[in-house]
Design a protein around this motif. Sequence first.
Motif, PDB file in Angstrom:
ATOM      1  N   ASN A  56      -4.311  -0.164 -10.415  1.00  0.00           N
ATOM      2  CA  ASN A  56      -4.201  -1.321  -9.533  1.00  0.00           C
ATOM      3  C   ASN A  56      -2.721  -1.595  -9.285  1.00  0.00           C
ATOM      4  O   ASN A  56      -1.846  -1.020  -9.943  1.00  0.00           O
ATOM      5  N   VAL A  57      -2.446  -2.494  -8.320  1.00  0.00           N
ATOM      6  CA  VAL A  57      -1.051  -2.755  -7.964  1.00  0.00           C
ATOM      7  C   VAL A  57      -0.301  -3.467  -9.092  1.00  0.00           C
ATOM      8  O   VAL A  57       0.927  -3.337  -9.199  1.00  0.00           O
ATOM      9  N   HIS A  94       2.202   1.707  -3.616  1.00  0.00           N
ATOM     10  CA  HIS A  94       1.102   2.067  -4.511  1.00  0.00           C
ATOM     11  C   HIS A  94       0.706   3.531  -4.315  1.00  0.00           C
ATOM     12  O   HIS A  94       0.476   4.259  -5.288  1.00  0.00           O
ATOM     13  N   THR A 148       0.812  -1.207   0.000  1.00  0.00           N
ATOM     14  CA  THR A 148       0.000   0.000   0.000  1.00  0.00           C
ATOM     15  C   THR A 148       0.854   1.269   0.000  1.00  0.00           C
ATOM     16  O   THR A 148       0.479   2.270  -0.620  1.00  0.00           O
ATOM     17  N   PRO A 189      -5.364   0.300  -3.489  1.00  0.00           N
ATOM     18  CA  PRO A 189      -5.155  -0.925  -4.266  1.00  0.00           C
ATOM     19  C   PRO A 189      -6.356  -1.857  -4.180  1.00  0.00           C
ATOM     20  O   PRO A 189      -7.163  -1.746  -3.282  1.00  0.00           O
TER      21      PRO A 189
END
Length: 230
Positions: free
Chosen positions: A169-170, A156, A153, A230
């Motif tokens: 998205n990751v 990201h 997190t 994410p």
Amino acid sequence: MSELNTPPTAAVNLKKAERVALIQQTLDELYPTTPIPLDHFDAYSLLIAVLLSAQCTDARVNQITPALWQLADNPHDMAKVPIEEIKAVIRPCGLSPQKSKAISVLSQRLVDEFDGQVPADMAALETLPGVGHKTASVVMSQAFGVPAFPVDTHIHRLAQRWGLTNGKNVVQTEKDLKRLFPKESWNKLHLQIIYYGREHCSARGCNGLVCGICRACYPARKHPKQVQKP
């Protein structure tokens, strides 16, 4: 450029290549060494620690794992420990029903399919219960030294604040970061970004306008940077 330096006086946001260079230089200055946050003694203990860290802090995991290793510290012995005993020890980490079952089953799988050894193979790791792409990437990077870029997190969030990814998205974030930074820097860099995210550019402590890197990369930014979770 160091964390404490002031941003450029002209309010002109840096181009992406300039941001990449500044980020790499700043993180290298702040974090010349990058100790692994999760306590472990081999690939198996790291794998279990990373599994436990899902929705749990590294500090809490490090508090719990010594008691878990007293039950068993290798796949052969862990596979023999009743799931309820594992669950009782790891309960403070959260998600203990799922995590205890995953630890038990993956330990047996390691015994049955990999001679009790953690495979140094991304695809093989991802077949194990409770082991997703991020966990497998951490193990490949930190246990085996294979270039990988695990995205958590912190990474990201910062990659979006720094304009390195669109944050869909990751998976996309990982691809974008791998494309922007040299492969030989990935293993160190992902830890550097995590440390920076915790200490300087946290979810609440910085909104894209506060920390040194955000201000240096975007001196003309006037409004908080909205990031996608994410």
